[in-house]
Scaffold this active site. Structure first.
Site, mmCIF file in Angstrom:
data_model
loop_
_atom_site.group_PDB
_atom_site.id
_atom_site.type_symbol
_atom_site.label_atom_id
_atom_site.label_comp_id
_atom_site.label_asym_id
_atom_site.label_seq_id
_atom_site.Cartn_x
_atom_site.Cartn_y
_atom_site.Cartn_z
ATOM 1 N N GLU A 47 23.795 64.087 -30.409
ATOM 2 C CA GLU A 47 24.374 65.188 -30.289
ATOM 3 C C GLU A 47 23.476 65.915 -29.430
ATOM 4 O O GLU A 47 22.448 66.211 -29.591
ATOM 5 C CB GLU A 47 24.386 65.838 -31.446
ATOM 6 N N ARG A 51 22.615 74.060 -25.273
ATOM 7 C CA ARG A 51 21.363 75.315 -25.377
ATOM 8 C C ARG A 51 20.652 75.374 -24.112
ATOM 9 O O ARG A 51 19.738 76.300 -24.152
ATOM 10 C CB ARG A 51 20.798 75.033 -26.613
ATOM 11 N N THR A 75 26.624 72.738 -30.345
ATOM 12 C CA THR A 75 26.566 74.101 -30.142
ATOM 13 C C THR A 75 27.880 74.485 -29.293
ATOM 14 O O THR A 75 27.768 75.384 -28.403
ATOM 15 C CB THR A 75 25.294 74.457 -29.466
ATOM 16 N N LYS A 135 30.620 70.207 -40.324
ATOM 17 C CA LYS A 135 29.285 70.407 -40.306
ATOM 18 C C LYS A 135 28.904 71.791 -41.259
ATOM 19 O O LYS A 135 29.713 72.728 -41.246
ATOM 20 C CB LYS A 135 28.971 70.828 -38.862
#
Length: 223
Positions: A47, A51, A75, A135
């Site tokens: 993953e 960011r 994200t 998640k």
């Protein structure tokens, strides 16, 4: 999760490996050697979080140059990011939370996705919409293993990838739960090792994380 992962026997990201590395990259040039080290250590699902500005190029590079890896985007918080990440080659999507618009975009992406939840109500809302894999974030802050264990009784159909504050010492406790397929973590990609480009150390740490699969985890089929 709505579609299988081609070229892999598992139908779900939750079943590829006991740990999904959560990667933050400042330099896209590090993406390929990092991914190769993680795959060599036994962690194929990676993953890359959105960011940093380097994330899209990192996803493209891994998708193009490391075919053994299953690269995903983390994200993800907007429908526009869903479109951009899948165009870049992301093979799964992970969000810290979800909205109707984001869920609709992830459903339409054609790739598996893990929407983020931290409460029973959010889990029930996703189950109503046919989503069974999620998640759990932020895992430690939101109640950790005790909370997930409490959800297993009334909501056994939900499966989770807990992420947030999980390390080598606590990961086995999560993997032992019946409703946990894998965990997300960053302990196998420490910032100092990435900066030093110490891919050997990262491969060794990845191998240790991959070995956790023999001591816990629920296995099972994906949704």
């Amino acid at each position: 999760m709505t579609s299988p992962l081609p070229s892999f026997p598992a139908a779900s990201v939750l079943d590829l490996a006991p740990v999904v590395p959560v990667v933050v990259l400042a330099d896209a040039a590090d993406a390929v050697p990092l991914a190769r080290a993680l795959v060599a250590g036994g962690l194929p699902a990676i993953e890359v979080t959105l960011r940093t500005p380097a994330a899209p190029a990192a996803i493209r590079a891994i998708a193009a140059e490391v075919p053994e890896a299953v690269v995903g985007a983390g994200t993800v918080i907007t429908p526009e990011q869903v479109s951009a990440c899948t165009a870049d080659g992301a093979r799964f999507l992970v969000s810290p939370g979800w909205t109707e618009a984001l869920l609709e975009a992830m459903r339409g992406s054609g790739v598996p996705f893990l929407p983020g939840v931290s409460t029973a109500s959010e889990v029930v809302a996703l189950l109503e919409r046919g989503v069974r894999e999620m998640k759990f974030f932020p895992a430690q802050a939101a109640g950790g293993t005790a909370y997930l264990r409490s959800l297993a009784g009334p909501l056994p159909q939900a499966r989770f990838c807990p992420t947030g504050g999980i390390g080598l010492e606590t990961a086995p406790e999560y993997l032992a739960l019946p409703n946990v397929g894998c965990v997300g973590g960053s302990w196998m990609v420490p910032a100092d090792a990435v900066v030093a480009r110490d891919w050997g150390r990262i491969e060794e740490l990845a191998r240790g994380a991959a070995g956790l699969g023999s001591s816990g985890g629920s296995g099972g089929s994906g949704a």
